[in-house]
Design an enzyme around this catalytic site. Sequence first.
Site, PDB file in Angstrom:
ATOM      1  N   ASP A 146      -4.590  -6.945  -4.425  1.00  0.00           N
ATOM      2  CA  ASP A 146      -3.348  -7.714  -4.557  1.00  0.00           C
ATOM      3  C   ASP A 146      -3.722  -9.186  -4.501  1.00  0.00           C
ATOM      4  O   ASP A 146      -4.806  -9.545  -4.028  1.00  0.00           O
ATOM      5  CB  ASP A 146      -2.351  -7.365  -3.449  1.00  0.00           C
ATOM      6  N   GLY A 160       0.754  -1.249   0.000  1.00  0.00           N
ATOM      7  CA  GLY A 160       0.000   0.000   0.000  1.00  0.00           C
ATOM      8  C   GLY A 160       0.780   1.293   0.000  1.00  0.00           C
ATOM      9  O   GLY A 160       0.188   2.349   0.238  1.00  0.00           O
ATOM     10  N   ARG A 199      -0.153  -8.980   2.455  1.00  0.00           N
ATOM     11  CA  ARG A 199       0.295  -7.648   2.045  1.00  0.00           C
ATOM     12  C   ARG A 199      -0.810  -6.622   2.297  1.00  0.00           C
ATOM     13  O   ARG A 199      -0.565  -5.519   2.792  1.00  0.00           O
ATOM     14  CB  ARG A 199       0.674  -7.645   0.563  1.00  0.00           C
ATOM     15  N   CYS A 226       9.508  -1.196 -11.095  1.00  0.00           N
ATOM     16  CA  CYS A 226      10.765  -0.756 -10.483  1.00  0.00           C
ATOM     17  C   CYS A 226      11.905  -1.488 -11.193  1.00  0.00           C
ATOM     18  O   CYS A 226      12.772  -2.086 -10.565  1.00  0.00           O
ATOM     19  CB  CYS A 226      10.782  -1.002  -8.975  1.00  0.00           C
TER      20      CYS A 226
END
Length: 437
Positions: free
Chosen positions: A270, A250, A275, A370
């Site tokens: 998700d 989050g 998570r 990323c």
Amino acid sequence: MRPSARIQAAIEVIDTVLTEESIPADTILTHYFRNRRYIGSQDRKNIAELVYQTLRHKIILDALWQHIPPKRPTTSGRTLMITGLSYLQQLDIESIAALFSGDAYGPPFLTEQEQTCLEKLKTISVAQLTEAEQHNIQGWQLEELKADYGDDMLSLLTALNQQAPFDLRVNSLSTTRLTVQKRLEQEEITAHPGQYSPTALRLTDRRPLGKHPLWIDGSIEVQDEGSQLIAHLVAAKPGQSVWDYCAGAGGKTLAIAALMLNQGRLIATDVVDWRLQRSRERFKRAGVHNVECHVLNETTTKWVKRGHGKFDRVLIDVPCSGSGTWRRNPDLKWRLQESGFHELLAIQASILEKAAKLVKPGGRLVYSTCSLFRSENQSQIDKFLAQHPEFSLLPITTVWQEVLPGPCPTIETTLQLRPDQHHVDGFFVCVMERQRN
């Protein structure tokens, strides 16, 4: 703690990282310290630096050790540490032996075999290693980066072997960046405004902030400035419907909620329930109350379909190699194999297809990773747009001007952030708009 005790603690953490291949290094380190609360903050910092320096250079350290003639101990946390002290810190054998002196809480004495290995290690030239080993990455990763960056690759690889900066995101729902900066300065914690994000503060020194009042009351979160930029570029407005499709714990959801001023509908999904459980705790601490959390699985298929064509913004921060975060997650560099990488590419394409259906006409689909690999970034977008003429790229410079101060750091249509050029983690982000009916 004595230096030798710090060395032993780092060896224990590294051994666990090598053994528990499914658990991230930062999680292992956190658990190690949590179970040893007697370790002081400065010692924790020094141990963490030892661990991460060693893990960041594991590939070259392992290669150097393997080049020692036969009759060497198997690679372990201990051998990596010994090699690192010799190669990275340039300690002589006597200095290393002084750290492996059998002190209480320190590592056992260097064996005669290890001393012999250290002597031979001093005779090995880095030129004997493969090009990939010299650059501290796997061979297939080197080929990917060569194809993507050419001669510019060397600067990037050098940056990826350095320590990552320590950034905070200020929660604009409850405070201001200047207020937080002044509060930290009163405690002799130096922080400077981020270069790009109006919510970013960069600390000049790493500090444990888990018990700090600013953390407890939700005023700050630890988040790389590059990650914050992705949340800004979603360009979500108060009152809109927004879906963070791969929300994880989050971090970006929190930032988007703040930019929406807690107004509108924000869904965080998700595939992993724990998570999302962690994210719920963060939302509560930050005073965020416009987020719905849902686990994506077979039972939620009908519920997801009901959302088709109804969202102003859909963010998909897809699972990826994590190559842009190798500085802070060095274990990703040597854990991900080429076969697993190709599986990720298929997963990314599948998520793009599913999430695109949620975007309403005139709405935006924001794709981010990323990663530094073009195959996970621009190539995925090129394939998607070729198959979906109803979507078109919005120049990232246009979106930047809508939501962020200062000039955009690229003139390209999409944004590839790099640690060597932008001094943030390596992130890719692009914004696509669905044509109006």
